[in-house]
Design a protein around this motif. Structure first.
Motif, PDB file in Angstrom:
ATOM      1  N   VAL A   1      22.275  41.103  32.977  1.00 32.21           N
ATOM      2  CA  VAL A   1      21.476  42.336  32.898  1.00 32.21           C
ATOM      3  C   VAL A   1      22.414  43.512  33.133  1.00 32.21           C
ATOM      4  O   VAL A   1      23.215  43.495  34.061  1.00 32.21           O
ATOM      5  CB  VAL A   1      20.351  42.342  33.956  1.00 32.21           C
ATOM      6  N   GLU A   2      22.320  44.523  32.296  1.00 38.60           N
ATOM      7  CA  GLU A   2      23.210  45.682  32.436  1.00 38.60           C
ATOM      8  C   GLU A   2      22.945  46.410  33.749  1.00 38.60           C
ATOM      9  O   GLU A   2      21.802  46.599  34.161  1.00 38.60           O
ATOM     10  CB  GLU A   2      23.037  46.643  31.252  1.00 38.60           C
ATOM     11  N   LEU A   3      24.023  46.817  34.385  1.00 39.61           N
ATOM     12  CA  LEU A   3      23.959  47.533  35.651  1.00 39.61           C
ATOM     13  C   LEU A   3      23.311  48.910  35.438  1.00 39.61           C
ATOM     14  O   LEU A   3      23.660  49.614  34.484  1.00 39.61           O
ATOM     15  CB  LEU A   3      25.381  47.711  36.186  1.00 39.61           C
ATOM     16  N   PRO A   4      22.380  49.317  36.312  1.00 38.39           N
ATOM     17  CA  PRO A   4      21.848  50.686  36.237  1.00 38.39           C
ATOM     18  C   PRO A   4      22.913  51.641  36.785  1.00 38.39           C
ATOM     19  O   PRO A   4      22.854  52.077  37.947  1.00 38.39           O
ATOM     20  CB  PRO A   4      20.594  50.638  37.110  1.00 38.39           C
TER      21      PRO A   4
ATOM     22  N   ALA B   1      24.592  41.493  39.042  1.00 43.17           N
ATOM     23  CA  ALA B   1      25.897  40.827  39.085  1.00 43.17           C
ATOM     24  C   ALA B   1      26.960  41.501  38.226  1.00 43.17           C
ATOM     25  O   ALA B   1      28.147  41.216  38.380  1.00 43.17           O
ATOM     26  CB  ALA B   1      25.748  39.371  38.635  1.00 43.17           C
ATOM     27  N   ASN B   2      26.542  42.383  37.323  1.00 40.99           N
ATOM     28  CA  ASN B   2      27.472  42.953  36.344  1.00 40.99           C
ATOM     29  C   ASN B   2      28.334  41.846  35.741  1.00 40.99           C
ATOM     30  O   ASN B   2      29.567  41.912  35.727  1.00 40.99           O
ATOM     31  CB  ASN B   2      28.356  44.038  36.962  1.00 40.99           C
ATOM     32  N   ALA B   3      27.652  40.842  35.222  1.00 35.35           N
ATOM     33  CA  ALA B   3      28.317  39.686  34.619  1.00 35.35           C
ATOM     34  C   ALA B   3      27.689  39.386  33.267  1.00 35.35           C
ATOM     35  O   ALA B   3      26.471  39.496  33.093  1.00 35.35           O
ATOM     36  CB  ALA B   3      28.187  38.467  35.530  1.00 35.35           C
ATOM     37  N   CYS B   4      28.539  39.039  32.311  1.00 30.84           N
ATOM     38  CA  CYS B   4      28.090  38.586  30.990  1.00 30.84           C
ATOM     39  C   CYS B   4      27.301  39.659  30.242  1.00 30.84           C
ATOM     40  O   CYS B   4      26.261  39.386  29.625  1.00 30.84           O
ATOM     41  CB  CYS B   4      27.254  37.315  31.099  1.00 30.84           C
ATOM     42  N   VAL B   5      27.786  40.904  30.295  1.00 32.27           N
ATOM     43  CA  VAL B   5      27.134  41.982  29.546  1.00 32.27           C
ATOM     44  C   VAL B   5      28.124  42.700  28.621  1.00 32.27           C
ATOM     45  O   VAL B   5      27.848  43.818  28.170  1.00 32.27           O
ATOM     46  CB  VAL B   5      26.445  42.998  30.499  1.00 32.27           C
ATOM     47  N   GLY B   6      29.274  42.090  28.363  1.00 31.46           N
ATOM     48  CA  GLY B   6      30.207  42.633  27.389  1.00 31.46           C
ATOM     49  C   GLY B   6      30.939  43.877  27.843  1.00 31.46           C
ATOM     50  O   GLY B   6      31.200  44.079  29.032  1.00 31.46           O
TER      51      GLY B   6
END
Length: 420
Positions: free
Chosen positions: A125-128, A85-90
């Motif tokens: 979760v951080e996007l690869p 989701a590329n959400a909530c990873v700063g």
């Protein structure tokens, strides 16, 4: 009731059916090694553009980028990834969204501000990123190969195939691909085409749940008009769908109009174009409800003769969102009391003692009270894959329709292990 014949017809080609649009999907290994998970949509010219986003206070990083990039109402490319989701990873999430836009800009030789970004999948979760960027490059390579094909017949087939792969690439727990295209003959001569694709299955609720929708058209329509039209269409479609009561962080609907047809609809043509866009959004919204996680039935709730449009919408959405109604639908139990109860806590202003309730064409309650009806007939109605529930409020002249699905054991199974 006589069915209205629409002035448009369905055609092949999906999101790439309108002139000047291309799409591609590739396997980048974001979460699963053999799944399409990066999609690219491209217009050969800069397009007027508009967007509608989730009302969740917690928003994914791509949404903020799109709000910035759409300040001028223009775009030329859209990139989408599933699996994350590329959400909530700063800060890394912000940088990843920017990097995705930059990669498209470099691949397509367009300004970075003309690229819109969408993501869907696991939150937090951080996007690869390297895999995603490689996927973007590969998608661009395949897309431009299609553009260069000499044979019109082969080019049209390749366009449709690329569009289908793009639609596959945005899916998460969806079980079916959701893509359509329409064409509208215009009174001034010529044809306007509309293409679309969407994803959505769970975490779906009014104000949009985990759903993404993308529309393209070759009509000439100013961004301000697109924005107004899109917002109205979303209110009647995606914001009238509920699967499980959760509103996600990533939801958005984007529309691009590149004007390549050379037709600027006006008068009756504009009325028909607006109706076509709304019909497309409703079609996709119903597909999302029908494909609800673990669902076995589509529920359509029609509320008629309400005091206000908002009252009708509140009641329709409340019934579709009721866990007890959804469970009764799954169990094929004609428990109309749950339907009236859900209307009662919807926040709408109505008189419960004036409500008539129908399952299909079968009356099960009148004036807020139960009546004698055939349980066998009700059971037969509830066994259908699509079940219509109708409430007549006898209180005004406004109507609304919402869509949902039943609540099954499979829903818990899917969502009990979604992150892993």
């Amino acid at each position: 009731m006589v069915k209205t014949v629409e002035p448009w017809k369905q055609i092949a080609g999906g999101i790439a059916a309108p002139q000047g649009f291309y799409a591609e999907g590739v396997k980048a290994g974001i979460k699963y090694p053999d799944k399409y998970d990066v999609a690219l949509i491209y217009s050969k010219v800069q397009a007027q553009a508009a967007g509608v986003y989730t009302k969740n206070l917690v928003k994914a990083h791509p949404l903020y980028l799109n709000q910035r990039h759409l300040q001028n109402g223009m775009a030329q490319g859209i990139v989408v990834n599933s699996g994350n989701a590329n959400a909530c990873v700063g800060a890394f999430g912000e940088q990843s969204a920017e990097a995705m836009a930059e990669a498209v800009a470099e691949t397509a030789a367009i300004p970075q501000d003309d690229v819109l970004v969408a993501s869907t999948g696991v939150i937090g979760v951080e996007l690869p990123l390297e895999r995603v960027l490689t996927g973007i490059k590969n998608a661009g390579t395949e897309l431009f190969k299609t553009m260069e094909k000499a044979s019109d017949e082969k080019r049209d087939a390749s366009l449709a195939e690329g569009a289908h792969r793009a639609a596959l690439a945005i899916m998460t727990t969806d079980t079916v691909v959701k893509e359509y295209a329409y064409e509208l003959p215009c009174s001034q001569g010529g044809i306007i085409k509309l293409g679309a694709m969407a994803k959505g299955s769970g975490m779906i609720h009014p104000n949009m749940g985990t759903m993404l929708g993308f529309l393209t058209t070759d009509a000439e329509v100013p961004a301000a008009v697109l924005q107004h039209l899109l917002r109205e269409a979303v209110e009647e479609s995606f914001n009238m769908v509920t699967v499980d009561g959760d509103t996600s962080t990533n939801d958005m609907v984007l529309i691009l109009a590149n004007g390549v047809s050379g037709i600027a609809p006006n008068g009756d043509d504009m009325v028909n174009f607006e109706a076509m866009v709304k019909a497309m959004c409703i079609q996709l919204a119903k597909d999302i409800a029908r494909d609800g996680e673990g669902a076995s039935k589509l529920m359509e709730v029609q509320v008629t003769r309400a005091k206000t449009k908002e009252d009708a919408r509140k009641i329709a959405r409340s019934i579709c969102g009721s866990s007890l109604v959804k469970a009764a639908l799954f169990g094929e139990d004609a428990n109309w009391g749950r339907i009236l109860t859900a209307a009662g806590y919807s926040g709408a202003d109505f008189n419960p003692n004036s409500v008539d309730i129908f399952l299909g064409n079968l009356a099960v309650a009148q004036a807020g009270k139960g009546i004698s009806f055939s349980e066998e007939t009700a059971k037969e109605i509830l066994q259908h894959k699509e079940v219509e529930i109708r409430l007549v409020l006898n209180d005004g002249s406004e109507n609304a329709t919402a869509w949902g699905c039943d609540l099954t054991h499979e829903y818990v199974t899917i969502n009990g292990s979604y992150r892993t």
